[in-house]
Design a protein around this motif. Structure first.
Motif, short mmCIF file in Angstrom:
data_model
loop_
_atom_site.label_atom_id
_atom_site.label_comp_id
_atom_site.label_asym_id
_atom_site.label_seq_id
_atom_site.Cartn_x
_atom_site.Cartn_y
_atom_site.Cartn_z
N PRO A 114 0.82 -1.22 0.00
CA PRO A 114 0.00 0.00 0.00
C PRO A 114 0.85 1.26 0.00
O PRO A 114 1.81 1.38 0.77
CB PRO A 114 -0.80 -0.13 1.30
N VAL A 115 0.50 2.21 -0.86
CA VAL A 115 1.21 3.48 -0.98
C VAL A 115 0.34 4.57 -0.37
O VAL A 115 -0.77 4.83 -0.84
CB VAL A 115 1.56 3.80 -2.45
N THR A 116 0.84 5.20 0.70
CA THR A 116 0.05 6.15 1.47
C THR A 116 0.30 7.60 1.08
O THR A 116 -0.49 8.48 1.43
CB THR A 116 0.37 5.98 2.97
N ALA A 117 1.42 7.87 0.39
CA ALA A 117 1.76 9.24 0.01
C ALA A 117 2.63 9.20 -1.23
O ALA A 117 3.44 8.28 -1.40
CB ALA A 117 2.49 9.97 1.13
N VAL A 118 2.47 10.20 -2.11
CA VAL A 118 3.29 10.24 -3.32
C VAL A 118 3.45 11.70 -3.76
O VAL A 118 2.54 12.51 -3.61
CB VAL A 118 2.67 9.38 -4.45
N ALA A 119 4.64 12.02 -4.29
CA ALA A 119 4.91 13.36 -4.80
C ALA A 119 5.96 13.27 -5.88
O ALA A 119 6.93 12.52 -5.77
CB ALA A 119 5.39 14.27 -3.68
N PHE A 120 5.78 14.04 -6.97
CA PHE A 120 6.82 14.22 -7.96
C PHE A 120 7.83 15.24 -7.44
O PHE A 120 7.44 16.22 -6.79
CB PHE A 120 6.24 14.76 -9.27
N ASP A 121 9.12 15.02 -7.73
CA ASP A 121 10.04 16.12 -7.50
C ASP A 121 9.78 17.18 -8.58
O ASP A 121 9.17 16.91 -9.62
CB ASP A 121 11.49 15.67 -7.46
N TRP A 139 8.68 10.48 -5.04
CA TRP A 139 8.90 10.08 -3.65
C TRP A 139 7.60 9.44 -3.17
O TRP A 139 6.50 9.99 -3.40
CB TRP A 139 9.22 11.29 -2.79
N LEU A 140 7.70 8.28 -2.53
CA LEU A 140 6.48 7.61 -2.08
C LEU A 140 6.64 7.03 -0.69
O LEU A 140 7.68 6.46 -0.35
CB LEU A 140 6.06 6.51 -3.06
N ILE A 178 3.94 14.52 1.35
CA ILE A 178 5.35 14.78 1.00
C ILE A 178 5.38 16.03 0.14
O ILE A 178 4.56 16.19 -0.77
CB ILE A 178 5.95 13.61 0.20
N THR A 179 6.37 16.91 0.37
CA THR A 179 6.50 18.09 -0.47
C THR A 179 7.96 18.52 -0.57
O THR A 179 8.74 18.31 0.36
CB THR A 179 5.64 19.26 0.07
N TRP A 203 13.03 18.89 1.81
CA TRP A 203 11.75 18.21 1.71
C TRP A 203 11.08 18.22 3.09
O TRP A 203 11.76 18.36 4.11
CB TRP A 203 11.92 16.76 1.27
N ALA A 204 9.77 18.04 3.10
CA ALA A 204 9.05 17.89 4.35
C ALA A 204 8.06 16.75 4.21
O ALA A 204 7.55 16.48 3.11
CB ALA A 204 8.31 19.18 4.73
#
Length: 299
Positions: free
Chosen positions: A209-216, A223-224, A260-261, A270-271
Motif C-alpha cells: 500500500p502506498v500512502t503518500a506520493v509526490a513528484f520532484d 517520492w512515495l 510529502i513536499t 523536503w518535508a
C-alpha cells in the motif's frame, strides 16, 4: 545626564534582544493535517489544518493571514494555492466550499465552482501548468459520477478519467510538474502511473500500500511513502527504474507518511507529515530529519 541616557539605551537594547530570542514561539495545535506545501519563495512551510493555515518560517510558527477555513485537499502550483474543504464560521461561504484558488498565500480566495456540492480530500496540481486533478467521491453538477476528474481551465470544464487498470482504495494523488497528462496514484494495492490523463494506469513497483506520493519539481523522480509491516519512504524514477530507499525518522507503530513536499527554492529540502500529525523537515534530501511537530503540537 548623558551617562543616564546611555544606560537607558543599553537597557532598551537588552530588552529588545530578550523579546526576540528569550521568549519561545507560542505553540500551535494542528487538530488535523490536510496537506503540506512550501511557499513559492521556499521560505515558509504551509500546513492546512482544521482552523486555517499554520506557517513555519525562520524557525518560528505562526498562523497565516486569511480566513480560518478547514482546508482539505490542499495543493499548489507555482503561482497559486488550491483547496477544497469547509468554510470558517462567519465567512459566508457555502459548506462545503467546492474549489478555491489563492494567489496571495491564502489571504484571499477565488471561487472556482462547486460551492455547496463538493469536498475533495484528494487534490493535486501540476506545479508549472496549474492543471488540477481531484478524486470525486459523489456526483455533483459538473461531475456525473464518482471518480478521478481533471481541469486545465480552473474548473470551467472537468474531464473524467477512465482509470483503466487502477485498483484499490485511493490514498494519494500527484501530478507531474510540467506534463499534466502524467499522474501518479497511491492505493492500497500499490503505486499506479498514467501517461494519458488517467485513461490507462499501470502499476509500477510492488503491491505494498502506498500512502503518500509526490513528484520532484524536476519531474524525474517520485517520492512515495508506503506501509506494510512498517512505514517506508522511497524514491523511484518516473521511468520505473528504482532509485532506492530513503531514511525515515523513527515513527510510532502503525504510523506512516501521509504527505510529502519539496521546497521549490532548494531541491534538497523536503518535508513530510504523518497520519499521527508528526511533521519532519530534511535539508539533505532525506538523509537526516528534524522534527517540527509531534502529535499535532508544534515544537
Amino acid at each position: 545626564m548623558a551617562r543616564s541616557n546611555s544606560w537607558f539605551a543599553v537597557i532598551a537594547v537588552a530588552a529588545a534582544v530578550l523579546a526576540v530570542f528569550a521568549w519561545p514561539t507560542p505553540a500551535l495545535t494542528l487538530h488535523h493535517v490536510h496537506g503540506l506545501v512550501f511557499s513559492a519563495d521556499g521560505e515558509s512551510l504551509m500546513i492546512p489544518s482544521h482552523d486555517g493555515l499554520a506557517l513555519y518560517r525562520d524557525g518560528r510558527w505562526s498562523k497565516a493571514s486569511g480566513p480560518e477555513h478547514d482546508y482539505m485537499g490542499f495543493a499548489r502550483s507555482r503561482d497559486a494555492l488550491y483547496s477544497s474543504g469547509h468554510p470558517a464560521p462567519g465567512s459566508g461561504l457555502p459548506n462545503p466550499f467546492g474549489l478555491l484558488r489563492s494567489t496571495d498565500g491564502g489571504k484571499t480566495w477565488e471561487r472556482l465552482g462547486l460551492e455547496g456540492e463538493a469536498d475533495f480530500h484528494l487534490l493535486a496540481v501540476s506545479y508549472e501548468t496549474g492543471a488540477v486533478y481531484v478524486s470525486n467521491p459523489a456526483p455533483n453538477s459538473r461531475m456525473p459520477a464518482p471518480g478521478i476528474y481533471w481541469t486545465a481551465d480552473r474548473g470551467t470544464t472537468w474531464r473524467r478519467a477512465a482509470a483503466e487498470g487502477l485498483a484499490g482504495r485511493l490514498f494519494a494523488l500527484a501530478v507531474h510538474p510540467r506534463k499534466p497528462e502524467i499522474v501518479a496514484v497511491g492505493t492500497e494495492r500499490g503505486l499506479f502511473l498514467t501517461r494519458d490523463h488517467g485513461g490507462r494506469f499501470e502499476r509500477i513497483g510492488g503491491a505494498t500500500p502506498v500512502t503518500a506520493v509526490a513528484f520532484d519539481l524536476a519531474g524525474e523522480h517520485l517520492w512515495l511513502g508506503s506501509m506494510d509491516r512498517a512505514a517506508t519512504l522511497a524514491r523511484l524514477r518516473t521511468d520505473n527504474s528504482a532509485a532506492g530507499p530513503l531514511s525515515l525518522p523513527p515513527l510510532a507503530p502503525q504510523d506512516a507518511v501521509a504527505y510529502i513536499t519539496q521546497n521549490p527554492a532548494d531541491p534538497d529540502h523536503w518535508a513530510i507529515a504523518t497520519f499521527t500529525r508528526d511533521v519532519y523537515l530534511t535539508t539533505d534530501a532525506g538523509k537526516n530529519w528534524q522534527q517540527l511537530v509531534r502529535g499535532g503540537e508544534t515544537r
